[in-house]
Design an enzyme around this catalytic site. Structure first.
Site, PDB file in Angstrom:
ATOM      1  N   GLY A 156      -6.667 -12.363  -1.181  1.00 32.05           N
ATOM      2  CA  GLY A 156      -6.232 -12.531  -2.571  1.00 32.05           C
ATOM      3  C   GLY A 156      -4.819 -13.082  -2.644  1.00 32.05           C
ATOM      4  O   GLY A 156      -3.956 -12.737  -1.822  1.00 32.05           O
ATOM      5  N   SER A 193      -6.596  -1.822  -6.894  1.00 33.31           N
ATOM      6  CA  SER A 193      -7.219  -0.511  -6.681  1.00 33.31           C
ATOM      7  C   SER A 193      -6.294   0.602  -7.168  1.00 33.31           C
ATOM      8  O   SER A 193      -6.736   1.709  -7.451  1.00 33.31           O
ATOM      9  CB  SER A 193      -7.519  -0.303  -5.202  1.00 33.31           C
ATOM     10  N   GLN A 234       2.017 -10.900   2.035  1.00 33.76           N
ATOM     11  CA  GLN A 234       0.941 -10.652   3.008  1.00 33.76           C
ATOM     12  C   GLN A 234       0.271 -11.969   3.393  1.00 33.76           C
ATOM     13  O   GLN A 234       0.075 -12.276   4.569  1.00 33.76           O
ATOM     14  CB  GLN A 234      -0.073  -9.686   2.392  1.00 33.76           C
ATOM     15  N   HIS A 237     -12.025  -8.004  -5.755  1.00 36.61           N
ATOM     16  CA  HIS A 237     -12.721  -8.116  -4.462  1.00 36.61           C
ATOM     17  C   HIS A 237     -14.001  -8.938  -4.605  1.00 36.61           C
ATOM     18  O   HIS A 237     -14.371  -9.694  -3.711  1.00 36.61           O
ATOM     19  CB  HIS A 237     -13.092  -6.720  -3.933  1.00 36.61           C
ATOM     20  N   GLN A 248      -0.522   0.685   7.943  1.00 38.68           N
ATOM     21  CA  GLN A 248       0.220  -0.100   6.951  1.00 38.68           C
ATOM     22  C   GLN A 248       0.742   0.759   5.800  1.00 38.68           C
ATOM     23  O   GLN A 248       1.278   0.239   4.839  1.00 38.68           O
ATOM     24  CB  GLN A 248      -0.591  -1.290   6.451  1.00 38.68           C
ATOM     25  N   HIS A 292     -13.083  -3.689  -6.768  1.00 36.21           N
ATOM     26  CA  HIS A 292     -13.028  -4.030  -8.199  1.00 36.21           C
ATOM     27  C   HIS A 292     -13.335  -5.520  -8.306  1.00 36.21           C
ATOM     28  O   HIS A 292     -13.611  -6.185  -7.290  1.00 36.21           O
ATOM     29  CB  HIS A 292     -11.665  -3.661  -8.789  1.00 36.21           C
ATOM     30  N   ASP A 331      -1.229 -10.669  -3.192  1.00 42.29           N
ATOM     31  CA  ASP A 331      -0.305 -10.171  -2.171  1.00 42.29           C
ATOM     32  C   ASP A 331       0.342 -11.359  -1.477  1.00 42.29           C
ATOM     33  O   ASP A 331      -0.034 -11.744  -0.367  1.00 42.29           O
ATOM     34  CB  ASP A 331      -1.063  -9.297  -1.168  1.00 42.29           C
TER      35      ASP A 331
HETATM   36  O1  PAF Z   1      -4.932  -6.512   1.187  1.00 46.47           O
HETATM   37  C1  PAF Z   1      -5.532  -5.563   1.737  1.00 46.47           C
HETATM   38  O2  PAF Z   1      -6.446  -4.970   1.175  1.00 46.47           O
HETATM   39  C2  PAF Z   1      -5.100  -5.112   3.121  1.00 46.47           C
HETATM   40  O3  PAF Z   1      -3.734  -5.274   3.296  1.00 46.47           O
HETATM   41  C3  PAF Z   1      -5.883  -5.828   4.246  1.00 46.47           C
HETATM   42  C4  PAF Z   1      -5.598  -7.308   4.285  1.00 46.47           C
HETATM   43  C5  PAF Z   1      -7.374  -5.583   4.075  1.00 46.47           C
HETATM   44  C6  PAF Z   1      -5.462  -5.254   5.608  1.00 46.47           C
HETATM   45  O4  PAF Z   1      -5.670  -3.885   5.684  1.00 46.47           O
END
Ligand code: PAF
Length: 291
Positions: free
Chosen positions: A152, A192, A158, A37, A62, A34, A155
């Protein structure tokens, strides 16, 4: 844009790019692209002499049991079409198979990396999520050896864990570009998963950003963080439609919850499950020392 499925084929592209003096910039994604990205690609293209490698891989490790791995949108053909129409498409789209990423199988133990941060906030609702995420990101770093990687800002946990892993395991050799969160007109963060929102859930969703801004404004005007947060929590938690998971303020530099006496760069995190869809968001702002 070259479509590449194996590490061997990727290496050929990377060797040629390095020989031509290019800077390898990695944009890891799970696809279902989207505008968020596409903004990651724009950021990647800002790097001088960038050779942009975008990966699309829906990473099984994950997703926990009962999570949306099966129904996570897989739209590779559309993603390729979207990318190839860009004025500056990535040089390489890397879509490895599960067997290539996990040669020892999906049940093989993952290297533990998330530590205590793996079981707070997102980690409570999604046990094991950050171990799986860090494992796959480290694999992409190993095979791509990028100078720069783009993630991004949406997150937040992350991003914090990835930066810490780069420091601990990659000798700070990868620079991170933190791409701002792209929002809908009503400020809902693009995701997404937004496509799964029911009309009622979609109507509720802008409350996440609105509540965060309200907390920010109140704190900046002198309200105690605990009071501002408590007020916003009552607005966000609206069962049975919306179940607030957390609304919390952390110190951006440590990701630890802050006290009312805190001053410095704070990050406000929110997660709500709305009609079965988990939405997360965050904002960052500065809390001044009391005058
Ligand atoms: O943020 C994401 O889309 C996922 O967690 C990543 C960093 C691509 C790892 O699978």
């Amino acid at each position: 844009m070259k479509l590449v499925e194996t590490v061997a084929a990727l290496e050929v592209e990377l060797d040629a790019a390095r020989a031509a003096g290019k800077t390898i910039v990695l944009v890891p994604t799970m696809g279902a692209l989207h505008e968020g990205h596409l903004s990651l690609i724009e950021e990647a293209n800002q790097v001088a002499d960038a050779f942009v490698v975008m990966s699309i891989f829906v990473n099984p490790t994950q997703f926990g049991k009962g999570e949306d791995f099966e129904r996570y949108p897989r739209t590779l053909a559309t993603d390729i079409e979207v990318l190839s129409k860009l004025a500056q498409a990535p040089a390489v789209l890397f879509t490895p198979a599960v067997e290539e990423v996990y040669p020892a199988g999906l049940d093989a133990p993952l290297k533990p990396r998330a530590g205590a941060l793996g079981s707070v906030f997102e980690g409570i609702a999604r046990p094991g999520h950050f171990e799986g995420m860090l494992n796959v990101v480290s694999w992409f770093f190993e095979v791509t050896k990028p100078e720069v990687a783009v993630f991004g800002a949406k997150d937040a946990q992350q991003l914090f864990l990835i930066k810490r892993m780069i420091h601990r395991e990659f000798n700070d050799s990868i620079a991170i570009i933190e791409a701002r969160t792209v929002r809908e007109e009503d400020y809902l963060a693009k995701s997404s998963r937004n496509r799964f929102l029911s009309p009622e859930a979609r109507a509720y969703a802008p409350n996440l950003f609105a509540s965060m801004i309200q907390v920010q404004e109140e704190i900046i005007e002198g309200e105690l963080p605990t009071v501002a947060l408590a007020k916003a929590r009552t607005i966000l938690d609206r069962p049975p439609l919306a179940k607030l998971d957390y609304l919390a303020l952390v110190d951006k530099s440590t990701f630890s919850p802050i006290s009312d006496e805190f001053s410095g760069e704070a990050q406000l995190l929110v997660a709500v499950v709305v009609d079965g869809v988990r939405l997360i968001d965050n904002i960052t702002f500065y809390i001044q020392e009391p005058a």
